[in-house]
Design a protein around this motif. Structure first.
Motif, PDB file in Angstrom:
ATOM      1  N   GLY A  82     -18.517 -21.062  42.949  1.00  0.00           N
ATOM      2  CA  GLY A  82     -18.625 -21.830  41.712  1.00  0.00           C
ATOM      3  C   GLY A  82     -17.655 -21.297  40.680  1.00  0.00           C
TER       4      GLY A  82
ATOM      5  N   ASN B 176     -13.407 -27.831  39.774  1.00  0.00           N
ATOM      6  CA  ASN B 176     -13.214 -28.157  41.184  1.00  0.00           C
ATOM      7  C   ASN B 176     -13.821 -27.029  42.013  1.00  0.00           C
ATOM      8  OD1 ASN B 176     -11.366 -26.097  40.822  1.00  0.00           O
ATOM      9  ND2 ASN B 176      -9.586 -27.467  40.765  1.00  0.00           N
ATOM     10  N   TYR B 177     -13.401 -26.865  43.254  1.00  0.00           N
ATOM     11  CA  TYR B 177     -13.959 -25.798  44.078  1.00  0.00           C
ATOM     12  C   TYR B 177     -13.464 -24.418  43.672  1.00  0.00           C
ATOM     13  CZ  TYR B 177     -15.968 -29.174  47.331  1.00  0.00           C
ATOM     14  OH  TYR B 177     -16.720 -30.176  47.894  1.00  0.00           O
TER      15      TYR B 177
ATOM     16  N   ASP C 243     -17.157 -20.244  56.305  1.00  0.00           N
ATOM     17  CA  ASP C 243     -16.830 -21.663  56.158  1.00  0.00           C
ATOM     18  C   ASP C 243     -18.005 -22.557  56.512  1.00  0.00           C
ATOM     19  OD1 ASP C 243     -14.255 -21.157  55.303  1.00  0.00           O
ATOM     20  OD2 ASP C 243     -13.363 -21.385  57.291  1.00  0.00           O
TER      21      ASP C 243
ATOM     22  N   ILE D 197     -18.738 -23.065  50.462  1.00  0.00           N
ATOM     23  CA  ILE D 197     -17.333 -23.333  50.185  1.00  0.00           C
ATOM     24  C   ILE D 197     -16.822 -22.342  49.154  1.00  0.00           C
ATOM     25  CG2 ILE D 197     -15.700 -25.019  49.267  1.00  0.00           C
ATOM     26  CD1 ILE D 197     -17.490 -27.221  50.385  1.00  0.00           C
ATOM     27  N   CYS D 198     -17.510 -22.279  48.020  1.00  0.00           N
ATOM     28  CA  CYS D 198     -17.084 -21.364  46.961  1.00  0.00           C
ATOM     29  C   CYS D 198     -18.322 -20.891  46.218  1.00  0.00           C
ATOM     30  CB  CYS D 198     -16.113 -22.052  46.005  1.00  0.00           C
ATOM     31  SG  CYS D 198     -16.872 -23.423  45.108  1.00  0.00           S
TER      32      CYS D 198
ATOM     33  N   ILE E 251     -11.678 -20.268  46.871  1.00  0.00           N
ATOM     34  CA  ILE E 251     -12.648 -20.376  47.951  1.00  0.00           C
ATOM     35  C   ILE E 251     -13.323 -19.039  48.259  1.00  0.00           C
ATOM     36  CG2 ILE E 251     -12.969 -20.985  50.382  1.00  0.00           C
ATOM     37  CD1 ILE E 251     -12.454 -23.339  48.432  1.00  0.00           C
TER      38      ILE E 251
END
Length: 374
Positions: A256, A57-58, A249, A253-254, A61
């Protein structure tokens, strides 16, 4: 928004895959995944098992607690909460400049250095003054010129330490003078620190350990030998970290899930990685020095335990620098970065921290071509 072409990246994008002897890169010989996993006592079995069970998922963050904690250990007084993960140091530099620089701001940029640090501020509408480095001064800028350029409204001073392409390290004593000047007008000092010097007594300090308005950017690409994991970070005071959070932002997003986990693993074993890389840099630097001292067509101000170096072609017409580099690649298979890509024609960046065989063969072929080129 107008922005200049990124000289070194445009060069490498066109030519790097056609090289037989690539001595252009500034990373210390990149590690394979097997090399990284071998840092663990169980050869990475537990790490891989954990990753097999991890949802992609993300993730975290701003970067995982493991990653941020390891990064915080690189500084004296930097809490993990002030660390933000980015897409490499290029992402970190972009985030800082995007967050802080506005049209009409005054920026002083070490020049030449990493092109982001002066052309992004220009593209954002800032007035950028170049703080020149001088070959006769061991590629240092002159502090009296900074004093003459600083203004009451100077927003930021940008530096690349160690410098790309020259490999010059601005030591702590010099940086303290820069900080004193910046503090007088409340200017930020942004320092791209991806080329961490490997010698223990280099009198080197990250800018965040010297100045309350200092901003350090870094990544695992150069000193830590993993450019293929696009993971970097920005470290700054709490107020700035909150500003960067807002702008971050809008840019990512992140980092990885896999990138974060592998980056944390590399930094967890940084002592082993740095031991490997110190030996490699020291050994290859001696090869480079021997070549320079026995090749009358070149000269060099040697780097100090960093992975990028800058050679001067003593007899080459500076206007022919790129032509020379293209023909060198086409006829000998040797890739360098011509100095005009850093606005310093008559020179070239040599990434001497590749494997020994590539370095020796590349330098030998470069010498041959220096004496053949017309």
């Amino acid at each position: 928004m107008e922005i200049a072409g990124f000289g070194v990246e445009e060069w490498l994008n066109v030519w790097e895959k056609s090289a037989k002897y690539d001595i252009a890169q500034s990373t210390i010989a990149s590690m394979k995944l097997a090399d990284i996993l071998a840092l663990e006592p169980d050869q990475g079995a537990a790490f891989l098992d954990k990753m097999m069970q991890t949802k992609f998922n993300y993730g975290w963050i701003e970067g995982s607690p493991d990653f941020k904690t390891e990064v915080a250990k690189l500084y004296k007084k930097m809490p993990a909460d002030n660390i933000l993960a980015t897409n490499g140091a290029t992402g970190a530099n972009h985030l800082v400049l995007y967050s802080l620089i506005e049209p009409g701001d005054h920026v002083i940029a070490e020049y030449p250095s990493y092109q982001q640090l002066y052309d992004i501020p220009k593209s954002l509408g800032a007035e950028v003054d170049y703080w020149n480095i001088y070959e006769e001064n061991d590629w240092y800028p002159r502090i009296e010129e900074l004093k003459a350029m600083i203004r009451p409204n100077t927003k930021m001073i940008t530096l690349n330490n160690a410098n790309n392409p020259t490999g010059t390290i601005l030591d702590a004593d010099f940086l303290k003078e820069v900080v004193a000047i910046a503090r007088e007008v409340g200017a930020y000092v942004l320092v791209d620190e991806v080329y961490l010097p490997l010698e223990e007594n280099s009198n080197y300090l990250p800018i965040v350990d010297l100045y309350e308005k200092g901003i350090s950017t870094n990544s695992i690409s150069k000193t830590y030998s993993v450019p293929g994991i696009r993971l970097g970070w920005v470290a700054a005071n709490a107020e700035l970290a909150d500003i960067f959070r807002k702008y971050r932002d809008y840019t990512m997003i992140c980092a990885g899930v896999f990138d974060d986990a592998l980056g944390a693993l590399v930094l967890k074993h940084r002592d082993q990685v740095l031991e490997r890389n110190t030996a490699l840099v020291s050994h290859n630097l001696e090869i480079l020095k021997e070549w320079v001292e026995n090749e009358p067509a070149v000269s060099m101000i040697y780097p100090k335990s960093v992975s990028t170096s800058f050679v001067k072609f003593n007899d080459l017409d500076p206007d022919k620098t790129e032509d020379f580099a293209i023909k060198l690649l086409q006829e000998k298979g040797v890739l360098i970065v011509p100095g005009n890509r850093f606005d310093l024609p008559g020179h070239a960046r040599i990434g001497y921290c590749t494997d020994e065989a590539t370095l020796r063969k590349g330098l030998t072929a470069l010498s041959e071509f220096l004496h053949e080129y017309k």
